[in-house]
Design a protein around this motif. Structure first.
Motif, PDB file in Angstrom:
ATOM      1  N   ARG A   8       0.835  -1.198   0.000  1.00 27.50           N
ATOM      2  CA  ARG A   8       0.000   0.000   0.000  1.00 27.50           C
ATOM      3  C   ARG A   8       0.875   1.254   0.000  1.00 27.50           C
ATOM      4  NH1 ARG A   8      -1.318   3.727   3.100  1.00 27.50           N
ATOM      5  NH2 ARG A   8      -0.573   2.833   5.033  1.00 27.50           N
ATOM      6  N   LEU A   9       1.961   1.215   0.774  1.00 19.58           N
ATOM      7  CA  LEU A   9       2.876   2.361   0.803  1.00 19.58           C
ATOM      8  C   LEU A   9       3.535   2.563  -0.558  1.00 19.58           C
ATOM      9  CD1 LEU A   9       4.578   1.945   4.304  1.00 19.58           C
ATOM     10  CD2 LEU A   9       2.951   3.716   3.609  1.00 19.58           C
ATOM     11  N   TYR A  10       3.955   1.492  -1.231  1.00 16.18           N
ATOM     12  CA  TYR A  10       4.530   1.606  -2.568  1.00 16.18           C
ATOM     13  C   TYR A  10       3.526   2.240  -3.528  1.00 16.18           C
ATOM     14  CZ  TYR A  10       8.681  -1.336  -1.708  1.00 16.18           C
ATOM     15  OH  TYR A  10       9.881  -1.856  -1.268  1.00 16.18           O
ATOM     16  N   GLU A  11       2.287   1.785  -3.446  1.00 19.62           N
ATOM     17  CA  GLU A  11       1.245   2.319  -4.320  1.00 19.62           C
ATOM     18  C   GLU A  11       1.014   3.804  -4.051  1.00 19.62           C
ATOM     19  OE1 GLU A  11      -3.459   1.554  -5.088  1.00 19.62           O
ATOM     20  OE2 GLU A  11      -2.190  -0.226  -4.863  1.00 19.62           O
ATOM     21  N   GLU A  12       0.962   4.166  -2.784  1.00 20.32           N
ATOM     22  CA  GLU A  12       0.769   5.574  -2.418  1.00 20.32           C
ATOM     23  C   GLU A  12       1.970   6.418  -2.866  1.00 20.32           C
ATOM     24  OE1 GLU A  12      -0.193   8.389   1.472  1.00 20.32           O
ATOM     25  OE2 GLU A  12      -0.165   6.213   1.720  1.00 20.32           O
ATOM     26  N   LEU A  13       3.170   5.875  -2.665  1.00 21.90           N
ATOM     27  CA  LEU A  13       4.373   6.594  -3.087  1.00 21.90           C
ATOM     28  C   LEU A  13       4.392   6.773  -4.604  1.00 21.90           C
ATOM     29  CD1 LEU A  13       7.065   7.899  -2.379  1.00 21.90           C
ATOM     30  CD2 LEU A  13       8.096   5.616  -2.453  1.00 21.90           C
ATOM     31  N   SER A  14       3.995   5.749  -5.329  1.00 22.12           N
ATOM     32  CA  SER A  14       3.929   5.840  -6.785  1.00 22.12           C
ATOM     33  C   SER A  14       2.964   6.932  -7.214  1.00 22.12           C
ATOM     34  CB  SER A  14       3.505   4.491  -7.370  1.00 22.12           C
ATOM     35  OG  SER A  14       3.337   4.603  -8.760  1.00 22.12           O
ATOM     36  N   SER A  15       1.809   6.969  -6.603  1.00 21.86           N
ATOM     37  CA  SER A  15       0.800   7.974  -6.934  1.00 21.86           C
ATOM     38  C   SER A  15       1.302   9.382  -6.608  1.00 21.86           C
ATOM     39  CB  SER A  15      -0.487   7.663  -6.170  1.00 21.86           C
ATOM     40  OG  SER A  15      -1.458   8.637  -6.407  1.00 21.86           O
ATOM     41  N   GLU A  16       1.862   9.550  -5.423  1.00 20.61           N
ATOM     42  CA  GLU A  16       2.367  10.864  -5.017  1.00 20.61           C
ATOM     43  C   GLU A  16       3.557  11.280  -5.868  1.00 20.61           C
ATOM     44  OE1 GLU A  16       0.869  13.048  -3.076  1.00 20.61           O
ATOM     45  OE2 GLU A  16      -0.708  11.554  -2.796  1.00 20.61           O
ATOM     46  N   SER A  17       4.390  10.321  -6.273  1.00 19.98           N
ATOM     47  CA  SER A  17       5.536  10.635  -7.140  1.00 19.98           C
ATOM     48  C   SER A  17       5.065  11.168  -8.483  1.00 19.98           C
ATOM     49  CB  SER A  17       6.407   9.394  -7.366  1.00 19.98           C
ATOM     50  OG  SER A  17       7.045   9.026  -6.186  1.00 19.98           O
ATOM     51  N   ARG A  18       4.047  10.541  -9.050  1.00 21.30           N
ATOM     52  CA  ARG A  18       3.517  11.022 -10.332  1.00 21.30           C
ATOM     53  C   ARG A  18       2.973  12.431 -10.180  1.00 21.30           C
ATOM     54  NH1 ARG A  18       1.229   5.906 -10.377  1.00 21.30           N
ATOM     55  NH2 ARG A  18      -0.868   6.768 -10.219  1.00 21.30           N
ATOM     56  N   ARG A  19       2.250  12.688  -9.096  1.00 22.91           N
ATOM     57  CA  ARG A  19       1.735  14.049  -8.865  1.00 22.91           C
ATOM     58  C   ARG A  19       2.874  15.053  -8.702  1.00 22.91           C
ATOM     59  NH1 ARG A  19      -2.005  11.325  -5.328  1.00 22.91           N
ATOM     60  NH2 ARG A  19      -4.072  11.357  -6.237  1.00 22.91           N
ATOM     61  N   TYR A  20       3.880  14.663  -7.924  1.00 20.06           N
ATOM     62  CA  TYR A  20       5.023  15.543  -7.678  1.00 20.06           C
ATOM     63  C   TYR A  20       5.745  15.866  -8.990  1.00 20.06           C
ATOM     64  CZ  TYR A  20       9.681  17.056  -6.380  1.00 20.06           C
ATOM     65  OH  TYR A  20      10.852  17.757  -6.305  1.00 20.06           O
ATOM     66  N   LEU A  21       6.037  14.822  -9.768  1.00 20.36           N
ATOM     67  CA  LEU A  21       6.755  15.043 -11.022  1.00 20.36           C
ATOM     68  C   LEU A  21       5.946  15.902 -11.989  1.00 20.36           C
ATOM     69  CD1 LEU A  21       8.367  11.535 -11.480  1.00 20.36           C
ATOM     70  CD2 LEU A  21       9.518  13.672 -10.873  1.00 20.36           C
ATOM     71  N   ALA A  22       4.656  15.637 -12.091  1.00 24.33           N
ATOM     72  CA  ALA A  22       3.802  16.448 -12.968  1.00 24.33           C
ATOM     73  C   ALA A  22       3.772  17.897 -12.485  1.00 24.33           C
ATOM     74  CB  ALA A  22       2.394  15.870 -13.036  1.00 24.33           C
ATOM     75  N   SER A  23       3.660  18.097 -11.181  1.00 22.49           N
ATOM     76  CA  SER A  23       3.613  19.469 -10.665  1.00 22.49           C
ATOM     77  C   SER A  23       4.941  20.180 -10.910  1.00 22.49           C
ATOM     78  CB  SER A  23       3.245  19.504  -9.181  1.00 22.49           C
ATOM     79  OG  SER A  23       4.282  18.987  -8.382  1.00 22.49           O
ATOM     80  N   TYR A  24       6.053  19.448 -10.827  1.00 18.40           N
ATOM     81  CA  TYR A  24       7.348  20.070 -11.085  1.00 18.40           C
ATOM     82  C   TYR A  24       7.473  20.472 -12.552  1.00 18.40           C
ATOM     83  CZ  TYR A  24      12.108  21.438 -11.262  1.00 18.40           C
ATOM     84  OH  TYR A  24      13.222  22.196 -11.463  1.00 18.40           O
TER      85      TYR A  24
END
Length: 159
Positions: A8-24
């Protein structure tokens, strides 16, 4: 079998990483638009100012993953804008070095300084141990990104 909590943590990290990268990427575009530059130009300036000395166009191409022709056009744009200067390499006259122009870089730095206070406040929320984890992660992610870019470039493009 992976622990369900870790999965679940990997999945959440993956989701947040995509948001972070897109926002950057979108932030970089907004910054470039604000400065009247191309997003790749902004990143090149960031990389140039992070280096201890001037770079060749070939080194810029290697850092950015651009072809030497594309890197040359990028440097041409930055030179026309007054952000960089080309100077002969004193050690090897056949080479030309690309050097940031301090007063023009100050224009970009002023925008970063203004925005940087908010980033600093965000970082102030972390302990020193957490900051060390973030630094280690970013350093390793940088290395992995470059390795993955090389892998992508060596593969045929999908139809």
């Amino acid at each position: 079998m992976t622990d369900p909590h870790r999965a679940r943590l990997y999945e959440e990290l993956s989701s947040e990483s995509r948001r972070y990268l897109a926002s950057y990427v979108l932030f970089n575009q907004a910054l470039a638009d604000h400065l009247g530059l191309h997003p790749t130009d902004v990143q090149c300036l960031s990389l140039l100012t992070a280096e201890p000395g001037p770079l060749t166009v070939k080194q810029i191409a290697e850092m950015t993953g651009l072809t030497t022709g594309s890197a040359t056009r990028l440097v041409d744009r930055l030179e026309r804008g007054g952000y960089v200067a080309r100077t002969p390499d004193q050690q090897d006259r056949r080479r030309v070095l690309v050097t940031p122009v301090p007063d023009r870089i100050a224009r970009v730095a002023a925008v970063w300084d203004d925005l940087g206070r908010s980033w600093q406040a965000l970082l102030d929320e972390h302990t020193e141990d957490e900051l060390e984890v973030l630094i280690r992660h970013m350093r390793r992610a940088h290395e992995l990104s470059h390795a993955q870019m090389g892998r992508l470039r060596s593969r045929p493009k999908p139809d």
